[in-house]
Design a protein around this motif. Sequence first.
Motif, PDB file in Angstrom:
ATOM      1  N   GLY A   1       1.165   8.629  -6.400  1.00  0.00           N
ATOM      2  CA  GLY A   1      -0.139   8.070  -6.102  1.00  0.00           C
ATOM      3  C   GLY A   1      -0.881   7.763  -7.385  1.00  0.00           C
TER       4      GLY A   1
ATOM      5  N   ASN B   1       0.825  -1.218   0.000  1.00  0.00           N
ATOM      6  CA  ASN B   1       0.000   0.000   0.000  1.00  0.00           C
ATOM      7  C   ASN B   1       0.863   1.273   0.000  1.00  0.00           C
ATOM      8  OD1 ASN B   1      -2.618   1.032  -0.207  1.00  0.00           O
ATOM      9  ND2 ASN B   1      -2.686   1.506   1.976  1.00  0.00           N
ATOM     10  N   HIS B   2       2.002   1.205  -0.659  1.00  0.00           N
ATOM     11  CA  HIS B   2       2.871   2.372  -0.750  1.00  0.00           C
ATOM     12  C   HIS B   2       2.364   3.323  -1.825  1.00  0.00           C
ATOM     13  CE1 HIS B   2       6.591   0.065   0.989  1.00  0.00           C
ATOM     14  NE2 HIS B   2       5.703   0.409   1.914  1.00  0.00           N
ATOM     15  N   GLU B   3       2.340   4.607  -1.474  1.00  0.00           N
ATOM     16  CA  GLU B   3       1.895   5.586  -2.454  1.00  0.00           C
ATOM     17  C   GLU B   3       2.965   5.848  -3.518  1.00  0.00           C
ATOM     18  OE1 GLU B   3       0.211   6.838   1.623  1.00  0.00           O
ATOM     19  OE2 GLU B   3       2.129   6.156   0.823  1.00  0.00           O
ATOM     20  N   TYR B   4       4.197   5.889  -3.103  1.00  0.00           N
ATOM     21  CA  TYR B   4       5.284   6.290  -3.988  1.00  0.00           C
ATOM     22  C   TYR B   4       5.896   5.080  -4.675  1.00  0.00           C
ATOM     23  CZ  TYR B   4       9.645   8.511  -5.532  1.00  0.00           C
ATOM     24  OH  TYR B   4      10.681   8.987  -6.288  1.00  0.00           O
TER      25      TYR B   4
ATOM     26  N   THR C   1      -3.044   1.889  -6.880  1.00  0.00           N
ATOM     27  CA  THR C   1      -1.914   2.040  -5.954  1.00  0.00           C
ATOM     28  C   THR C   1      -0.904   0.923  -6.136  1.00  0.00           C
ATOM     29  OG1 THR C   1      -3.320   3.142  -4.332  1.00  0.00           O
ATOM     30  CG2 THR C   1      -1.282   2.162  -3.506  1.00  0.00           C
TER      31      THR C   1
END
Lengths: 114, 114
Positions: free
Chosen positions: B51, B28-31, B71
């Motif tokens: 994102g 669930n990392h945005e970057y 994502t």
Amino acid sequence: RKEVEQDPGPFNVPEGATVAFNCTYSNSASQSFFWYRQDCRKEPKLLMSVYSSGNEDGRFTAQLNRASQYISLLIRDSKLSDSATYLCVVNHETYGGSQGNLIFGKGTKLSVKP
Amino acid sequence: NAGVTQTPKFQVLKTGQSMTLQCAQDMNHEYMSWYRQDPGMGLRLIHYSVGAGITDQGEVPNGYNVSRSTTEDFPLRLLSAAPSQTSVYFCASTPLGRAWETQYFGPGTRLLVL
């Protein structure tokens, strides 16, 4: 001038030796500093973050000198398993603390011999 | 967690062919970002995303396209492969706004363009 410069390698050392890697960075706005390790034909993996006060993790010691824009990594009592390429990495955080991007040095190859 | 996964591991293309390098993460990392690594050059940033729906260019974006519809996924597209794009490609991810944390790299895709 390259943003992150490292010692040219390779470093060939015997087991048990102490070896030091140096790195300089050109952007004084750099905020975060790391040493990554990359084994042959593998992805980079974080070895340790580098803090202004210096930090140690077992046989590994990292130092940061912001005034000189200089980062170092010291490996004591080298093991055969330390053989790898060591990457100096800095992160330029953008304004407001949003994500910066990693800038990698070219890496220094270490070979520890029996 | 599988972490960051990349497919394929290896690919051979002819000049002018197109292909998509896949990257997925389950943290669930945005970057997310794409790097290429060439001998003697270190890792260089191609494109990155902060994102879903947001992408931006890195240091060496020419010849590559990206999109970020979810994502989890961040594919890299080569529209018309050139021999200069022969390289090892790494995808990475990290939580947004925590630039002091490590980036997690996938195992890489080795691409040869003939």
